[in-house]
Write a protein that holds these residues in place. Structure first.
Motif, PDB file in Angstrom:
ATOM      1  N   ALA A 177       6.539   0.375  -7.884  1.00  0.00           N
ATOM      2  CA  ALA A 177       7.661   1.289  -7.679  1.00  0.00           C
ATOM      3  C   ALA A 177       7.376   2.615  -8.360  1.00  0.00           C
ATOM      4  CB  ALA A 177       8.947   0.681  -8.229  1.00  0.00           C
ATOM      5  N   SER A 178       7.741   3.682  -7.662  1.00  0.00           N
ATOM      6  CA  SER A 178       7.538   5.028  -8.192  1.00  0.00           C
ATOM      7  C   SER A 178       8.843   5.807  -8.135  1.00  0.00           C
ATOM      8  CB  SER A 178       6.471   5.755  -7.381  1.00  0.00           C
ATOM      9  OG  SER A 178       6.390   7.112  -7.775  1.00  0.00           O
ATOM     10  N   GLY A 179       9.248   6.308  -9.286  1.00  0.00           N
ATOM     11  CA  GLY A 179      10.477   7.087  -9.338  1.00  0.00           C
ATOM     12  C   GLY A 179      10.236   8.569  -9.163  1.00  0.00           C
ATOM     13  N   SER A 180       8.990   8.934  -8.936  1.00  0.00           N
ATOM     14  CA  SER A 180       8.650  10.341  -8.758  1.00  0.00           C
ATOM     15  C   SER A 180       7.916  10.478  -7.428  1.00  0.00           C
ATOM     16  CB  SER A 180       7.773  10.800  -9.927  1.00  0.00           C
ATOM     17  OG  SER A 180       6.579  10.049  -9.975  1.00  0.00           O
ATOM     18  N   ASN A 181       7.214  11.565  -7.279  1.00  0.00           N
ATOM     19  CA  ASN A 181       6.444  11.750  -6.057  1.00  0.00           C
ATOM     20  C   ASN A 181       5.299  10.746  -6.023  1.00  0.00           C
ATOM     21  OD1 ASN A 181       7.994  13.917  -5.187  1.00  0.00           O
ATOM     22  ND2 ASN A 181       6.813  15.354  -6.408  1.00  0.00           N
ATOM     23  N   SER A 182       5.379   9.798  -5.144  1.00  0.00           N
ATOM     24  CA  SER A 182       4.355   8.764  -5.076  1.00  0.00           C
ATOM     25  C   SER A 182       3.220   9.210  -4.171  1.00  0.00           C
ATOM     26  CB  SER A 182       4.957   7.456  -4.572  1.00  0.00           C
ATOM     27  OG  SER A 182       5.427   7.619  -3.253  1.00  0.00           O
ATOM     28  N   SER A 183       2.118   8.526  -4.318  1.00  0.00           N
ATOM     29  CA  SER A 183       0.960   8.804  -3.483  1.00  0.00           C
ATOM     30  C   SER A 183       0.142   7.522  -3.394  1.00  0.00           C
ATOM     31  CB  SER A 183       0.138   9.933  -4.097  1.00  0.00           C
ATOM     32  OG  SER A 183      -0.497   9.502  -5.286  1.00  0.00           O
ATOM     33  N   SER A 184      -1.109   7.642  -2.995  1.00  0.00           N
ATOM     34  CA  SER A 184      -1.991   6.489  -2.982  1.00  0.00           C
ATOM     35  C   SER A 184      -2.586   6.230  -4.362  1.00  0.00           C
ATOM     36  CB  SER A 184      -3.111   6.689  -1.959  1.00  0.00           C
ATOM     37  OG  SER A 184      -3.876   7.826  -2.297  1.00  0.00           O
ATOM     38  N   ASN A 185      -2.317   7.123  -5.297  1.00  0.00           N
ATOM     39  CA  ASN A 185      -2.832   6.976  -6.654  1.00  0.00           C
ATOM     40  C   ASN A 185      -1.951   6.010  -7.438  1.00  0.00           C
ATOM     41  OD1 ASN A 185      -3.648   7.227  -9.322  1.00  0.00           O
ATOM     42  ND2 ASN A 185      -3.773   9.458  -9.258  1.00  0.00           N
ATOM     43  N   PRO A 186      -2.487   4.901  -7.905  1.00  0.00           N
ATOM     44  CA  PRO A 186      -1.657   3.933  -8.632  1.00  0.00           C
ATOM     45  C   PRO A 186      -1.026   4.510  -9.895  1.00  0.00           C
ATOM     46  CG  PRO A 186      -3.990   3.363  -8.817  1.00  0.00           C
ATOM     47  CD  PRO A 186      -3.884   4.435  -7.786  1.00  0.00           C
ATOM     48  N   GLU A 187      -1.563   5.578 -10.422  1.00  0.00           N
ATOM     49  CA  GLU A 187      -0.994   6.161 -11.638  1.00  0.00           C
ATOM     50  C   GLU A 187       0.359   6.814 -11.377  1.00  0.00           C
ATOM     51  OE1 GLU A 187      -3.780   8.719 -13.548  1.00  0.00           O
ATOM     52  OE2 GLU A 187      -5.268   7.139 -13.871  1.00  0.00           O
ATOM     53  N   THR A 188       0.734   6.986 -10.136  1.00  0.00           N
ATOM     54  CA  THR A 188       2.047   7.567  -9.823  1.00  0.00           C
ATOM     55  C   THR A 188       3.141   6.505  -9.757  1.00  0.00           C
ATOM     56  OG1 THR A 188       1.657   7.470  -7.431  1.00  0.00           O
ATOM     57  CG2 THR A 188       1.005   9.478  -8.571  1.00  0.00           C
ATOM     58  N   TYR A 189       2.774   5.254 -10.027  1.00  0.00           N
ATOM     59  CA  TYR A 189       3.730   4.147  -9.988  1.00  0.00           C
ATOM     60  C   TYR A 189       3.958   3.627 -11.403  1.00  0.00           C
ATOM     61  CZ  TYR A 189       2.977   4.306  -4.993  1.00  0.00           C
ATOM     62  OH  TYR A 189       2.901   4.723  -3.686  1.00  0.00           O
ATOM     63  N   GLY A 190       5.207   3.513 -11.777  1.00  0.00           N
ATOM     64  CA  GLY A 190       5.526   3.125 -13.138  1.00  0.00           C
ATOM     65  C   GLY A 190       5.825   1.650 -13.333  1.00  0.00           C
ATOM     66  N   TYR A 191       6.117   0.957 -12.258  1.00  0.00           N
ATOM     67  CA  TYR A 191       6.482  -0.459 -12.350  1.00  0.00           C
ATOM     68  C   TYR A 191       5.637  -1.267 -11.387  1.00  0.00           C
ATOM     69  CZ  TYR A 191      10.606   1.552 -14.585  1.00  0.00           C
ATOM     70  OH  TYR A 191      11.442   2.267 -15.401  1.00  0.00           O
ATOM     71  N   TRP A 192       5.202  -2.430 -11.853  1.00  0.00           N
ATOM     72  CA  TRP A 192       4.304  -3.282 -11.072  1.00  0.00           C
ATOM     73  C   TRP A 192       4.753  -4.737 -11.128  1.00  0.00           C
ATOM     74  CZ3 TRP A 192      -0.043  -1.532  -8.390  1.00  0.00           C
ATOM     75  CH2 TRP A 192      -0.359  -0.185  -8.576  1.00  0.00           C
ATOM     76  N   GLY A 193       4.495  -5.436 -10.026  1.00  0.00           N
ATOM     77  CA  GLY A 193       4.709  -6.864 -10.028  1.00  0.00           C
ATOM     78  C   GLY A 193       3.492  -7.597 -10.553  1.00  0.00           C
ATOM     79  N   GLN A 194       3.568  -8.913 -10.562  1.00  0.00           N
ATOM     80  CA  GLN A 194       2.493  -9.723 -11.116  1.00  0.00           C
ATOM     81  C   GLN A 194       1.427 -10.067 -10.072  1.00  0.00           C
ATOM     82  OE1 GLN A 194       5.246 -10.980  -9.941  1.00  0.00           O
ATOM     83  NE2 GLN A 194       4.500 -12.677  -8.674  1.00  0.00           N
ATOM     84  N   GLY A 195       1.719  -9.815  -8.811  1.00  0.00           N
ATOM     85  CA  GLY A 195       0.748 -10.029  -7.756  1.00  0.00           C
ATOM     86  C   GLY A 195       0.889 -11.365  -7.060  1.00  0.00           C
ATOM     87  N   THR A 196       0.418 -11.403  -5.819  1.00  0.00           N
ATOM     88  CA  THR A 196       0.382 -12.636  -5.047  1.00  0.00           C
ATOM     89  C   THR A 196      -0.968 -12.705  -4.335  1.00  0.00           C
ATOM     90  OG1 THR A 196       1.555 -13.995  -3.407  1.00  0.00           O
ATOM     91  CG2 THR A 196       1.504 -11.622  -2.998  1.00  0.00           C
ATOM     92  N   GLN A 197      -1.576 -13.880  -4.370  1.00  0.00           N
ATOM     93  CA  GLN A 197      -2.915 -14.036  -3.816  1.00  0.00           C
ATOM     94  C   GLN A 197      -2.852 -14.221  -2.307  1.00  0.00           C
ATOM     95  OE1 GLN A 197      -6.142 -14.154  -5.404  1.00  0.00           O
ATOM     96  NE2 GLN A 197      -6.814 -14.097  -3.263  1.00  0.00           N
ATOM     97  N   VAL A 198      -3.673 -13.449  -1.616  1.00  0.00           N
ATOM     98  CA  VAL A 198      -3.868 -13.609  -0.174  1.00  0.00           C
ATOM     99  C   VAL A 198      -5.330 -13.954   0.059  1.00  0.00           C
ATOM    100  CG1 VAL A 198      -3.912 -12.436   2.052  1.00  0.00           C
ATOM    101  CG2 VAL A 198      -1.999 -12.057   0.469  1.00  0.00           C
ATOM    102  N   THR A 199      -5.569 -15.072   0.714  1.00  0.00           N
ATOM    103  CA  THR A 199      -6.925 -15.503   1.021  1.00  0.00           C
ATOM    104  C   THR A 199      -7.035 -15.719   2.515  1.00  0.00           C
ATOM    105  OG1 THR A 199      -7.119 -16.603  -1.130  1.00  0.00           O
ATOM    106  CG2 THR A 199      -8.717 -17.210   0.565  1.00  0.00           C
ATOM    107  N   VAL A 200      -7.996 -15.029   3.107  1.00  0.00           N
ATOM    108  CA  VAL A 200      -8.228 -15.148   4.549  1.00  0.00           C
ATOM    109  C   VAL A 200      -9.570 -15.837   4.733  1.00  0.00           C
ATOM    110  CG1 VAL A 200      -8.356 -13.954   6.748  1.00  0.00           C
ATOM    111  CG2 VAL A 200      -6.955 -13.011   4.886  1.00  0.00           C
ATOM    112  N   ALA A 201      -9.524 -17.053   5.225  1.00  0.00           N
ATOM    113  CA  ALA A 201     -10.753 -17.836   5.376  1.00  0.00           C
ATOM    114  C   ALA A 201     -10.516 -18.937   6.386  1.00  0.00           C
ATOM    115  CB  ALA A 201     -11.185 -18.421   4.037  1.00  0.00           C
ATOM    116  N   SER A 202     -11.621 -19.351   7.010  1.00  0.00           N
ATOM    117  CA  SER A 202     -11.521 -20.455   7.952  1.00  0.00           C
ATOM    118  C   SER A 202     -11.957 -21.752   7.288  1.00  0.00           C
ATOM    119  CB  SER A 202     -12.375 -20.158   9.181  1.00  0.00           C
ATOM    120  OG  SER A 202     -13.703 -19.863   8.804  1.00  0.00           O
TER     121      SER A 202
END
Length: 123
Positions: free
Chosen positions: A98-123
């Motif tokens: 989440a970004s409360g300011s001008n966001s971009s593709s730069n992760p430094e513009t985001y102040g809040y982060w989740g813990q992540g979820t794993q995505v695995t694409v495999a056969s």
């Protein structure tokens, strides 16, 4: 206390789909731009998609364009990432931010982060 909680990851076959969700709490959600990033082993964290606070503007990395769709439900304080036509190169831990300011593709513009979820694409 601000919390971002991702869900919806898992194992999927190439060509399959997943829908990631990121539920937020303690955040003025409607005033925050939201983004999705991913981090694959041996690679740097990568921007995937972002959406403006009102949901009008959406941006994608080239590899996600046409396959992934970012959306948000401001009534539920939740942002989504619909991922279609998945391939093994999409395997990574996916994070919402989440970004409360001008966001971009730069992760430094985001102040809040989740813990992540794993995505695995495999056969």
């Amino acid at each position: 206390q601000v919390q971002l909680v991702e869900s919806g990851g898992g194992l999927v076959q190439p060509g399959g789909s997943l829908r990631l969700s990121c539920a937020t709490s303690g955040l003025a959600f409607t005033f925050h731009n939201m983004g999705w990033f991913r981090h694959a082993p041996g690679k740097e964290r990568e921007f995937v998609a972002r959406i403006s606070a009102g949901g009008t503007y959406k941006y994608y990395t080239d590899s996600a364009e046409g396959r992934f769709t970012i959306s948000r439900d401001n009534a539920k304080n939740t942002v989504y990432l619909q991922m279609d036509s998945l391939n093994p190169e999409d395997t990574a831990v996916y994070y919402c931010a989440a970004s409360g300011s001008n966001s971009s593709s730069n992760p430094e513009t985001y102040g809040y982060w989740g813990q992540g979820t794993q995505v695995t694409v495999a056969s």
